[in-house]
Enzyme design. Structure first.
Site, PDB file in Angstrom:
ATOM      1  N   CYS A   1      -5.535   4.135  -4.953  1.00 53.08           N
ATOM      2  CA  CYS A   1      -4.650   4.493  -6.058  1.00 53.08           C
ATOM      3  C   CYS A   1      -3.195   4.430  -5.629  1.00 53.08           C
ATOM      4  O   CYS A   1      -2.707   5.325  -4.943  1.00 53.08           O
ATOM      5  CB  CYS A   1      -4.991   5.893  -6.537  1.00 53.08           C
ATOM      6  SG  CYS A   1      -3.833   6.491  -7.767  1.00 53.08           S
TER       7      CYS A   1
ATOM      8  N   CYS B   1      -0.925   7.270  -6.948  1.00 51.75           N
ATOM      9  CA  CYS B   1      -1.141   8.601  -6.356  1.00 51.75           C
ATOM     10  C   CYS B   1      -0.507   8.678  -4.976  1.00 51.75           C
ATOM     11  O   CYS B   1       0.046   9.696  -4.592  1.00 51.75           O
ATOM     12  CB  CYS B   1      -2.622   8.905  -6.175  1.00 51.75           C
ATOM     13  SG  CYS B   1      -3.618   8.474  -7.568  1.00 51.75           S
ATOM     14  N   ASP B   2      -0.658   7.621  -4.219  1.00 49.15           N
ATOM     15  CA  ASP B   2      -0.384   7.720  -2.799  1.00 49.15           C
ATOM     16  C   ASP B   2       0.793   6.878  -2.315  1.00 49.15           C
ATOM     17  O   ASP B   2       1.252   7.033  -1.189  1.00 49.15           O
ATOM     18  CB  ASP B   2      -1.646   7.322  -2.016  1.00 49.15           C
ATOM     19  CG  ASP B   2      -2.877   8.083  -2.520  1.00 49.15           C
ATOM     20  OD1 ASP B   2      -2.695   9.176  -3.057  1.00 49.15           O
ATOM     21  OD2 ASP B   2      -3.991   7.574  -2.372  1.00 49.15           O
TER      22      ASP B   2
END
Lengths: 309, 109
Positions: free
Chosen positions: A136, A139-140
């Site tokens: 992701c 997200c990261d």
């Protein structure tokens, strides 16, 4: 009429499930939506959505989910957090068993369990997930500011997210097992024009290595030549697999990848059981058709229920 | 609109408030840019109310506080770590549901 807890249960709360819930709650069915995590599904991790009509400036995936959830709440859709471990389907009763042992029954069921990111299945991948191995970008990505990272894949998601990741990373290398990308042209052109994106063609990642965090990956090209490159992150964006483990697949009917087959009204082979969204066998997996299928499935469920009366 | 029961932690407070605490603590490592973090926010607030006095429910913004996430090698969020007596009891990454978090908290509550 069969003696069930609900007329309709919707299993899964992504865009398909939320839209099915919107239609069903608005039409005042006795309906429950069951979600094992938080509502939203894969859209939650989509950084930016420019192709969902009605939002001329685009919006983030999580904002779209928030709006969908607020809209279903307005019509009083009941939702329930729970992990379903077993699904038993007969014409009369659709029965879900939760992890707690509790059972929920309904006359009709809409399956919207969606899909999840595919894994490479290589050494080091599991151990270093969340420690440099990611599925992701949104997200990261920000954890990789000014670092060099790898993106695996050649489809829309891989190419779009590689571009997104250059907001943070000093260099993003896309590694693809073929010599051409599968992504749509507009995304390809953007990636080719981005100076921070490099490409390695005709190659596979065969291992992820590092003690506490990702330090390097091992690659093998189509001529069997191996090499090692130092990166601190690897984003694996190679398509999705269906969330179908709890479903009676033989009874439902699936394609060879395990996605559920339906007719154009989203009906499966089992009377009163519909499927919508990414769990369905289809070629296009966008938020807009997931939502559209949810609406069609809810209307099919209503027809089914009205004929039972 | 953060729930009053959710303590927002800084790097400077972490050791005293979490590691040296007599009661267990759940730390939700998050950031404003993270969609799934936003999605589990309301769940965290509910848990803070339900576990008041039993487990300290806390959040740490990883953008403002890089030291603690670095110490625990956090490179994905949301990551939720449950601490007791200075040690990690359990941890989970991703937008998990309330049921799963309740099961995690009941190990120490």
């Amino acid at each position: 009429m069969a003696n069930t807890d609900y007329q309709l249960i919707i299993l899964g709360g992504g865009p398909a499930g939320l839209t099915a819930g919107l239609y069903a709650a608005r039409d005042q069915l006795n309906v429950l939506l069951v979600e094992k995590g938080v509502v939203g599904g894969q859209v939650l991790v989509t950084d930016w959505i420019d192709n969902y009509p009605g939002f001329p400036d685009g919006l983030s995936g999580s904002d779209l989910v928030e709006k969908m959830a607020a809209q279903v709440a307005r019509f009083g859709l009941k939702t329930r957090n729970g992990n379903v471990v077993k699904v038993e389907l007969s014409e009369a009763t659709k029965k879900l068993t939760l992890e707690s042992g509790e059972e929920l029954t309904s006359q009709a069921l809409i399956i919207c369990t969606g899909a999840r990111p595919n894994k490479l299945g290589i050494p080091g991948e599991e151990k270093l997930t969340g420690k440099g191995v990611s599925y992701c970008a949104t997200c990261d990505g920000p954890f990789f500011r000014d670092q060099e990272i790898l993106v695996v894949g050649g489809g829309d998601t891989a190419v779009q997210e590689a571009d997104f990741l250059t907001k943070f990373a000093s260099k993003v290398t896309i590694i693809h097992r073929r010599d051409t990308l599968r992504a749509t042209k507009v995304l390809q052109e953007k990636a080719f024009a981005n100076e921070r994106i490099a490409f390695i063609w005709n190659s596979n990642v065969i291992a992820v290595e590092g003690e506490k965090e990702v330090e390097r990956v091992r690659l093998r090209n189509n001529n069997d030549k191996e090499k090692e490159i130092a990166v601190s992150g690897i984003f694996i964006l190679i398509g999705t697999i269906p969330n179908n483990e709890i479903l009676p697949l033989d009874q439902l009917g699936t394609d060879k990848h395990g996605f559920i087959k339906t007719d154009q009204e989203m009906r499966t082979k089992i009377p009163g059981v519909m499927a919508a969204g990414d769990i369905r066998s289809k070629t296009v997996r966008q938020v807009i058709n997931g939502a559209g299928e949810g609406a069609v499935a809810a209307i099919a469920a209503e027809h089914y229920l009205s004929e039972l009366d | 609109m953060a729930g009053e029961n959710v303590k927002h932690l800084t790097d400077a407070e972490f050791e005293e408030y979490v590691l040296k605490a007599d009661v267990p603590s759940l730390v939700d490592f998050w950031a404003p840019w993270c969609g799934p973090c936003k999605a589990i926010g309301p769940v965290i607030e509910e848990l803070a109310e339900e576990y008041a006095g039993k487990v300290q429910i806390t959040k740490m913004n990883v953008d403002d506080n890089p030291t603690t996430p670095g110490k625990y090698s956090i490179r994905a969020i949301p990551t939720l770590i449950l601490f007791k007596g200075g040690e990690i009891v359990d941890q989970v990454t991703g937008a998990v549901g309330k049921t799963q978090l309740v099961a995690m908290l009941n190990k120490v509550a």
